[in-house]
Scaffold this active site. Structure first.
Site, PDB file in Angstrom:
ATOM      1  CE  LYS A 194      -2.566   1.133   3.929  1.00  0.00           C
ATOM      2  NZ  LYS A 194      -3.120  -0.175   4.295  1.00  0.00           N
ATOM      3  CB  SER A 231      -6.662   1.389  -2.959  1.00  0.00           C
ATOM      4  OG  SER A 231      -6.814   0.358  -3.921  1.00  0.00           O
ATOM      5  CG  PHE A 246     -11.816  -0.466  -2.172  1.00  0.00           C
ATOM      6  CD1 PHE A 246     -10.596  -0.836  -1.617  1.00  0.00           C
ATOM      7  CD2 PHE A 246     -12.056   0.901  -2.388  1.00  0.00           C
ATOM      8  CE1 PHE A 246      -9.642   0.120  -1.281  1.00  0.00           C
ATOM      9  CE2 PHE A 246     -11.110   1.860  -2.057  1.00  0.00           C
ATOM     10  CZ  PHE A 246      -9.895   1.468  -1.510  1.00  0.00           C
ATOM     11  CG  ASN A 251      -5.856  -2.519  -6.978  1.00  0.00           C
ATOM     12  OD1 ASN A 251      -5.136  -2.538  -7.976  1.00  0.00           O
ATOM     13  ND2 ASN A 251      -5.497  -3.065  -5.828  1.00  0.00           N
ATOM     14  CB  THR A 252     -10.461   2.610  -6.281  1.00  0.00           C
ATOM     15  OG1 THR A 252     -10.848   1.420  -5.587  1.00  0.00           O
ATOM     16  CG2 THR A 252     -11.694   3.472  -6.498  1.00  0.00           C
ATOM     17  CG  ASN A 258      -2.508   0.982   0.040  1.00  0.00           C
ATOM     18  OD1 ASN A 258      -2.470  -0.196  -0.336  1.00  0.00           O
ATOM     19  ND2 ASN A 258      -3.623   1.578   0.399  1.00  0.00           N
ATOM     20  CG  ASN A 260      -4.289  -6.386  -3.752  1.00  0.00           C
ATOM     21  OD1 ASN A 260      -5.388  -5.868  -3.938  1.00  0.00           O
ATOM     22  ND2 ASN A 260      -3.319  -5.776  -3.089  1.00  0.00           N
TER      23      ASN A 260
HETATM   24  C1  LIG Z   1      -4.638  -8.653  -0.953  1.00  0.00           C
HETATM   25  C2  LIG Z   1      -4.438  -7.295  -0.341  1.00  0.00           C
HETATM   26  C3  LIG Z   1      -5.545  -6.479  -0.114  1.00  0.00           C
HETATM   27  C4  LIG Z   1      -5.367  -5.210   0.462  1.00  0.00           C
HETATM   28  N1  LIG Z   1      -6.470  -4.435   0.696  1.00  0.00           N
HETATM   29  C5  LIG Z   1      -6.315  -3.240   1.299  1.00  0.00           C
HETATM   30  C6  LIG Z   1      -7.444  -2.449   1.610  1.00  0.00           C
HETATM   31  O1  LIG Z   1      -8.599  -2.837   1.378  1.00  0.00           O
HETATM   32  N2  LIG Z   1      -7.229  -1.232   2.185  1.00  0.00           N
HETATM   33  C7  LIG Z   1      -5.978  -0.779   2.496  1.00  0.00           C
HETATM   34  O2  LIG Z   1      -5.856   0.321   3.033  1.00  0.00           O
HETATM   35  N3  LIG Z   1      -4.888  -1.521   2.227  1.00  0.00           N
HETATM   36  C8  LIG Z   1      -5.039  -2.729   1.643  1.00  0.00           C
HETATM   37  N4  LIG Z   1      -3.919  -3.494   1.378  1.00  0.00           N
HETATM   38  C9  LIG Z   1      -2.580  -2.947   1.682  1.00  0.00           C
HETATM   39  C10 LIG Z   1      -2.027  -3.435   3.015  1.00  0.00           C
HETATM   40  O3  LIG Z   1      -2.833  -3.006   4.093  1.00  0.00           O
HETATM   41  C11 LIG Z   1      -0.588  -2.899   3.226  1.00  0.00           C
HETATM   42  O4  LIG Z   1      -0.631  -1.489   3.281  1.00  0.00           O
HETATM   43  C12 LIG Z   1       0.361  -3.308   2.108  1.00  0.00           C
HETATM   44  O5  LIG Z   1       0.087  -4.622   1.670  1.00  0.00           O
HETATM   45  C13 LIG Z   1       1.826  -3.245   2.539  1.00  0.00           C
HETATM   46  O6  LIG Z   1       2.055  -4.068   3.659  1.00  0.00           O
HETATM   47  P1  LIG Z   1       2.649  -5.570   3.565  1.00  0.00           P
HETATM   48  O7  LIG Z   1       3.891  -5.495   2.756  1.00  0.00           O
HETATM   49  O8  LIG Z   1       2.844  -5.994   4.991  1.00  0.00           O
HETATM   50  O9  LIG Z   1       1.607  -6.385   2.873  1.00  0.00           O
HETATM   51  C14 LIG Z   1      -4.065  -4.757   0.802  1.00  0.00           C
HETATM   52  C15 LIG Z   1      -2.964  -5.589   0.580  1.00  0.00           C
HETATM   53  C16 LIG Z   1      -3.131  -6.848   0.028  1.00  0.00           C
HETATM   54  C17 LIG Z   1      -1.919  -7.731  -0.209  1.00  0.00           C
END
Ligand SMILES: Cc1cc2nc3c(=O)[nH]c(=O)nc-3n(C[C@H](O)[C@H](O)[C@H](O)COP(=O)(O)O)c2cc1C
Length: 340
Positions: A216, A174, A114, A176-177, A245, A110
């Protein structure tokens, strides 16, 4: 049952299916229907950061960015729910498409950036929720706030969410920022943590309650860098660390459709990287700060692995997309078996 829902949802674009899922989970929550999907309450009481969790398996940030489905997610059995990342002002995020499934690898890429309706909207949703359990609110900075002024955005969000959150997560990881991850290092990190801690003290006086702060972090640091972050968190008196993350690495997805898309990779391919960070943190912290582990939990046993590596709580995002709500109970049961 989820396999049928998944078949239908996976026919839609990832983002449409995401929005539909939030709508359905939110509506189910308002009608009190979601609890019917879980066999029985998933209780495994756990105390961390001075908070009492119904169980140690939470919803990770980013799935419910605006807090639209808090009750719905809680009813599915999550022991805590983290909403956000929220920014001071609403912002659209990156152009679409920006969310990609890699089903062969139980993975997601992704670059949402934000996208959210801003902190005031999120607080309206929090006020409307009935959930009385542990609610984390994850805060970030607006895309167009220069990184040198990032602290202002975090403090603006902290001021607003403080009274409504069980804990607040500061997202500096993140991918992406642009520039955000630089806040994990050196003087930038120290200045941010110091400002947060001072504001936390003021807000604790003002509201008569101390709300824990969790930071985080990314999985893409060297062990030395992770150790420096751990030391800085202890020094600044932070309350928890969330690891991790998404990753910028493409290890484990090479050659798969969408693997070349820009953004953060999550799901199974980030699992070991993320668990490694938990181990390094646990070694450095020696119990001085609790660790919330997230990354690649797609089966119950992966949750138990994170706890065995030194985490006190876990969170799930991508695994929920691939396995559905049954994964929550599976993870709780696997952690319960470890405690026996
Ligand atoms: C589509 C998407 C959007 C995410 N948006 C955020 C976010 O806004 N803030 C954040 O701290 N982590 C965000 N994450 C990261 C997740 O909270 C998590 O840390 C990461 O995906 C690893 O866990 P997982 O393997 O269970 O997905 C996002 C992940 C995905 C897939």
């Amino acid at each position: 049952m989820y396999s049928l829902a998944r078949e239908l949802l996976f026919k839609l674009s990832p983002e449409t299916s995401h929005e539909l899922s939030i709508d359905l989970i939110g509506a189910g929550g308002r009608l009190g229907l979601n609890a019917l999907l879980t066999k029985s309450p998933t209780r495994l009481p756990t105390q961390v950061m001075g908070l009492q969790f119904a169980n140690p398996v939470g919803l990770a940030a980013g799935l419910d960015k605006n807090g639209d489905a808090i009750d719905g997610f809680a009813q599915l059995g999550f022991g805590f729910v983290e909403i956000g990342t929220v920014t001071p002002r609403p912002q659209p995020g990156n152009p679409k498409p920006r969310l990609f499934r890699l089903p062969e690898a139980d993975a997601v890429i992704n670059r949402m950036g934000f996208n959210n309706l801003g902190v005031d909207h999120l607080l309206q949703r929090v006020r409307a929720a009935k959930f009385k359990g542990v609610l984390g609110i994850n805060i970030g900075k607006n895309f167009d706030t220069p990184v040198e002024r990032a602290v202002d955005d975090y403090l603006a969000c902290l001021d607003k969410v403080y009274a409504h959150a069980s804990y607040v997560t500061v997202n500096v990881s993140s991918p992406n920022t642009p520039g955000l991850r630089s806040l994990q290092f050196g003087d930038q990190l120290k200045a941010l943590l110091e400002a947060l801690r001072l504001r936390q003290e003021d807000l604790a006086q003002l509201h008569g309650k101390r709300v824990p702060l969790a930071i985080k972090i990314a999985p893409d640091m060297s062990d030395e860098e992770t150790a420096l972050v751990a030391a800085a968190l202890v020094e600044a008196g932070m309350d928890a660390v969330i690891a991790t993350n998404t990753t910028l690495s493409r290890e484990g997805v090479e050659g798969l459709a969408h693997s070349d898309e820009a953004g953060g990779l999550s799901g199974a391919p980030v699992r070991d990287k993320s668990t490694h960070v938990v181990k390094v943190l646990a070694g450095e912290l020696g119990g001085r700060l609790p660790i919330i582990a997230v990354g690649g939990i797609t089966e119950g046993k992966h949750a138990a692995e994170k706890i065995a590596a030194g985490a006190s709580l876990v969170q799930i995002y991508s695994g929920f997309i691939y396995k559905g709500p049954a994964l929550i109970r599976e993870a709780v049961d696997a952690i319960a078996a470890l405690r026996k």
